[in-house]
Design a protein around this motif. Structure first.
Motif, short mmCIF file in Angstrom:
data_model
loop_
_atom_site.label_atom_id
_atom_site.label_comp_id
_atom_site.label_asym_id
_atom_site.label_seq_id
_atom_site.Cartn_x
_atom_site.Cartn_y
_atom_site.Cartn_z
N ALA B 248 35.82 46.16 35.73
CA ALA B 248 37.06 45.78 36.41
C ALA B 248 38.14 45.32 35.44
N THR B 249 37.78 45.14 34.16
CA THR B 249 38.79 44.71 33.18
C THR B 249 39.59 45.88 32.64
N PHE B 250 39.16 47.10 32.92
CA PHE B 250 39.86 48.28 32.39
C PHE B 250 41.33 48.25 32.74
N ALA B 251 42.16 48.61 31.75
CA ALA B 251 43.57 48.88 32.02
C ALA B 251 44.32 47.73 32.68
N SER B 252 44.03 46.50 32.24
CA SER B 252 44.74 45.37 32.85
C SER B 252 46.09 45.10 32.20
N GLY B 253 46.33 45.64 31.01
CA GLY B 253 47.54 45.32 30.25
C GLY B 253 48.85 45.62 30.95
N PRO B 254 49.09 46.87 31.37
CA PRO B 254 50.38 47.19 31.99
C PRO B 254 50.64 46.37 33.25
N THR B 255 49.58 46.07 33.99
CA THR B 255 49.75 45.29 35.21
C THR B 255 50.18 43.87 34.87
N ASN B 256 49.51 43.27 33.89
CA ASN B 256 49.88 41.92 33.46
C ASN B 256 51.34 41.85 33.04
N SER B 257 51.77 42.87 32.32
CA SER B 257 53.13 42.88 31.83
C SER B 257 54.15 42.88 32.97
N MET B 258 53.90 43.71 33.97
CA MET B 258 54.84 43.78 35.11
C MET B 258 54.82 42.50 35.93
N ARG B 259 53.64 41.93 36.10
CA ARG B 259 53.57 40.70 36.88
C ARG B 259 54.21 39.52 36.15
N GLY B 260 54.08 39.53 34.84
CA GLY B 260 54.72 38.49 34.05
C GLY B 260 56.23 38.56 34.20
N ALA B 261 56.75 39.78 34.17
CA ALA B 261 58.19 39.98 34.33
C ALA B 261 58.65 39.45 35.69
N ALA B 262 57.85 39.73 36.70
CA ALA B 262 58.20 39.28 38.05
C ALA B 262 58.24 37.76 38.09
N PHE B 263 57.23 37.14 37.48
CA PHE B 263 57.19 35.69 37.49
C PHE B 263 58.42 35.10 36.81
N LEU B 264 58.74 35.66 35.64
CA LEU B 264 59.86 35.11 34.86
C LEU B 264 61.17 35.17 35.63
N SER B 265 61.25 36.10 36.58
CA SER B 265 62.51 36.31 37.28
C SER B 265 62.47 35.80 38.71
#
Lengths: 366, 514
Positions: B248-265
């Motif tokens: 379940a850890t596969f390919a978590s990077g791009p998702t983290n990046s988008m969610r981080g952006a959402a949080f920051l904004s």
């Protein structure tokens, strides 16, 4: 085309997706089965329809039911053979040639697996020239050739043989049995002699799928326009180009019905096209304007950039698409043909006008 | 006492760590990703821990590439048994049919077809045979195989047989680690089975990695912190869960990046436009989670049914080369990481998107005097091309014609102005260069369920509740506070060519950490 090998399958299934006119199911499972049956070096002999001996015994091998189910409950692999064997037992004769029921979608590649497993030749033909949802929507129906006796087989070793009074009943009874068998069943049907097949079937179907598929792939390789390549290879009319701005879906009597609205760009800027579908695309109509194509002509939606056919299940806001219209087999245009597969059969309140007439004034096309 | 969370995200180039208090970024670090991955993580952690009180750290969230790397490199994979509950169905496509030979060889793949499996509507294809399964367990144990993947036909519709088979296997071969497909993937037998086999093959490695993380946590003095790992859908799982479900850890990077952006904004429903040096990615957040791509992801050449965020990528970035031939073009070629030596504003000789942004007054980097002489019409046209292309990509991703909020992140985002066709607002948040680690730090716990249900008269509501209930249960099992669990996504797709009102329903839930 004189034979099919494992290497031909990708091209063939791309062309089959095009001829599916939005439906027919993903050819992936059929392709996997065919690849396994063919192995690395195997091939299936393909016979041109006119070369089939008159006394040949021909039958179609197909899968009936929900493609989505087949992606989870994969076939055991023996079902298509079991269905043909059950049909042979009933006929008391050996089937000599395998045929495709439809050239669109999943049922285009599956018979390759069947023919490879049996070591029998496959005829370069089909009974629809596209994909349709029901058994009776087959050109042999127009010649009074029965879909039954039809044999159905499942993974468990069950087989059912149906002898129906007409092809509508065959469809109805076979559909019921299919649901009991787990919503996907393998069928063998429309047994006929070579002489009958030469009249009743649509010849050259696999060659056609192959040439459309290879035209698209070749255009991609040389960075040419894959849409134009597909149009030329299929004899299509370019109906519309634009962007999908709305997709509406609803379930009606178990069918995935709906419509998609495409906002025009380039030469079609300022106009909108609505394509309605029920598994396959049925009708293309300009918003507030005339109908520009209907079933049984093929309405094919392609991704503009890559030329990849888009199925009705995949339609989504934002896709840049080009809509092509392909003339159907002329037999579908007869009164009897339109009764089987015309717009009114699908509940559309519109008369069929051949796509050539709708676009007669349109000299830039086709 | 401040309650701190640390997020770590391992990328291809950098390993980022960020410390968060509530919704505030306290500090962050960027360190090179190391070949063993762990050293880079410890480096980044050490740096941020130098600036905060270690005892204040409550939780550590790690998004790692360990397990993806192991598959891609066919390294550290354990030999695995494969059991299919299918009766005589499915044999047309044997397990691991399309796998790359190296990974197949590493996993071995001792395949057993056994009785069982379900139809689409939950009927049994056949009952399972306890003796048969026990024999398989003993055979695997005798061959020294310690992991097994169990996949039943239509187990996402009913999981009873898989659960029973797992119990029988464990009883017959104590110590055997059983991975059940229903816990791992969704409908689509091949893809779910692939992921389950990979999971089984990764479990011994997962135990070692989690031990190593826990060791690192102790050595860095943050042993009070609870350890979590990022999953591909943007949610978290506890360390123990990771031992059982490393896949379940596969390919978590791009998702983290988008969610981080959402949080920051502070946006939960918006587009995220990430402008890099060479390309721009546009994705869509719905209820705070990335919209998933329709196509499944290949991991090391193996089809799985994990979904990546749905992204459209265009060849426009800060380093894109600007040309004035018959018409003005921008990209797709770029000076890439050589921007700071080749762009005009940095004393170089190549006209880039960054240069026209500086000349046009959008950005202040390098030496603006070096672009003062640029033709005004050229600058205007180049900026119009950039905006046009980005607006086009945004338009492709939107789900409707109305303008939507846009969050702009990434080092290249200076090439875009304050207006963009299709955007209702544009936010350019701070700290956007470590959005991925922030996404990891702030993630929630998630659950998912995917079934085919048949709607009879009036039972649609009940059927939907059953699926959402399943997704809620899984979310709680994964560690969410029960009262915080909510449904974030519910999808119904009618099955084509099946006149029986069968509908595929998938539900996704998220909840907060305790």
């Amino acid at each position: 085309m004189r034979s099919v090998t494992s290497g031909d399958l990708a091209t063939l299934s791309l062309g089959a997706s095009f001829l599916g006119a939005g439906g027919g199911g993903d050819p992936y499972i059929g392709t996997l089965m065919a690849r396994r049956a063919l192995g690395d070096k195997g091939s299936v002999t393909v016979v041109d329809l006119p070369e089939v001996p008159d006394d040949a015994i021909c039958a179609m091998s197909a899968v009936m039911g929900a493609p989505t189910v087949l992606v989870e409950k994969l076939p055991g692999g023996n079902e298509p053979i079991a269905a043909l064997a059950a049909l042979e037992r009933h006929l008391g004769k050996q089937i000599t040639h395998v045929m495709c029921a439809e050239v669109g979608g999943l049922n285009s590649t599956l018979p390759i697996a069947t023919a490879a497993q049996l070591g029998k030749p496959l005829i370069d033909c089909d009974a629809m020239g596209r994909a349709f949802p029901e058994i009776q929507m087959s050109t042999p129906t127009l010649y009074g050739i029965g879909a039954s006796p039809i044999a159905l087989a499942d993974d468990k070793g069950n087989s059912v043989l149906i002898q129906a009074v007409d092809n509508h009943w065959t469809e109805r009874l076979a559909r019921s049995a299919t649901i009991d068998m787990g919503a996907a069943a393998f069928i063998a049907l429309f047994s006929q002699t070579g002489a009958e097949a030469k009249r009743s079937m649509i010849g050259g179907s696999l060659t056609r799928a192959e040439s459309i598929g290879s035209a698209i792939l070749q255009a991609r390789r040389v960075k040419a326009d894959p849409i134009e390549a597909a149009r030329l290879a299929s004899g299509a009319y370019r109906l519309f180009r634009g962007k999908i701005v709305d997709v509406e879906r609803r379930t009606q009597a178990g069918f995935a019905r709906g419509s998609v609205l495409i906002e025009g760009n380039e030469v079609d800027a300022g106009a909108s096209l609505e394509v309605s579908f029920q598994n396959e695309n049925l009708k293309a109509q300009l918003a507030g304007g005339p109908t520009i194509a209907t079933v049984p002509d093929l309405i094919v939606i392609l991704e503009t950039e890559t030329g990849t056919p888009v199925t009705t299940e995949e339609l989504r806001y934002g896709f840049r698409v080009t809509v092509l219209g392909v003339p159907c087999d002329p037999r579908w245009r007869s009164p009897a043909g339109l009764e089987l597969v015309g717009p009114r059969y699908f509940g559309l309140d519109v008369d069929y006008v051949p796509i050539e007439e709708l676009h007669a004034q349109d000299t830039a096309h086709g | 006492m401040r309650r701190l969370r640390i997020g770590v995200d391992v990328g291809g180039t950098n390993t980022d760590a960020v410390v968060i208090a509530g919704r505030r970024v306290i500090t962050f670090a960027k360190r090179p990703t190391t070949a063993d991955v762990l050293t880079g993580i410890v480096d980044a952690l050490s740096q941020v821990l130098g600036e905060v009180e270690a005892s204040d750290v409550d939780a550590l969230m790690i998004g790692t590439t360990h397990f993806t790397n192991a598959v891609v490199e066919a390294n550290d994979l354990a030999r695995t048994g494969v059991v299919r509950l299918a009766g005589s169905a499915t044999r047309a496509v044997p397990p691991m049919t399309d796998w790359p030979p190296a990974i197949r060889a590493a996993v071995g793949g001792d395949v057993h077809y056994v009785s069982g499996g379900y139809e689409y509507d939950g009927r049994q294809i056949g009952p399972i045979d306890f003796d048969e399964i026990a024999r398989v367990g003993r055979t695997l144990a005798a061959a020294g195989i310690t992991g097994v993947a169990v996949t039943g036909v239509f187990s996402p519709v009913r999981s009873d047989q898989e659960n029973q088979a797992a119990q029988v296997l464990q009883a017959a071969a104590p110590g055997l680690l059983v991975s059940r497909s229903t816990e791992i993937g969704r409908l689509g037998l091949i893809e779910r089975e692939n992921a389950t086999i990979l999971n089984a093959a990764l479990r011994p490695l997962a135990a070692r990695i989690v031990d190593a993380f826990e060791g690192a946590v102790a050595s860095l003095g943050i042993d009070d912190a609870t350890l979590y790992l990022s999953q591909n859908d943007g949610t978290l799982m506890g360390a123990d869960h990771t031992r059982s479900y490393p896949v379940a850890t596969f390919a978590s990077g791009p998702t983290n990046s988008m969610r981080g952006a959402a949080f920051l904004s502070d946006e939960t429903d918006c587009a995220v436009i990430d402008v890099g040096g060479t390309t721009t990615d546009v994705g869509i957040l719905r209820h705070g989670f990335p919209r998933e791509a329709p196509l499944a992801v290949d991991i090391g050449g193996i089809r799985t049914n994990f979904r990546m965020p749905d992204l459209v990528s265009i060849g426009i970035g800060g380093g894109s080369i600007v040309r004035d031939d018959e018409q003005v073009t921008v990209g797709p070629d770029s000076v890439g990481h050589r921007l700071t030596s080749e762009a005009l504003v940095f004393g170089g000789r190549t006209l880039t998107a960054t240069d026209v942004a500086v000349a046009g007054g959008l950005a202040r980097v390098g030496d603006p005097e070096r672009v003062e002489g640029l033709d005004v019409a050229l600058v205007r046209e180049a900026l119009a091309v950039i905006e046009d292309q980005v607006a086009g990509a945004l338009d492709r991703m939107k789900t409707g014609p109305d303008p939507i909020p846009v969050v702009l992140v990434g080092g290249g985002s200076i090439i875009l102005g304050d207006g963009l066709t299709g955007a209702s607002t544009i936010v350019k948040p701070d700290h956007s260069s470590v959005a991925n680690a922030i996404g990891a730090a702030l993630a929630q716990v998630g659950g998912h369920a995917d079934r085919i249900v048949t709607y009879g008269t009036g039972s649609r509501r009940e059927a939907l509740q059953k699926v959402t209930g399943e997704a809620q249960r899984r979310c709680i099992e994964a560690g969410a506070r029960p009262d915080s669990v909510k449904v974030v996504d519910l999808d119904e797709v009618p099955l084509a060519y099946l006149p029986s009102n069968a509908v595929r329903v998938s539900a996704r839930t998220v909840g907060d950490l305790p």
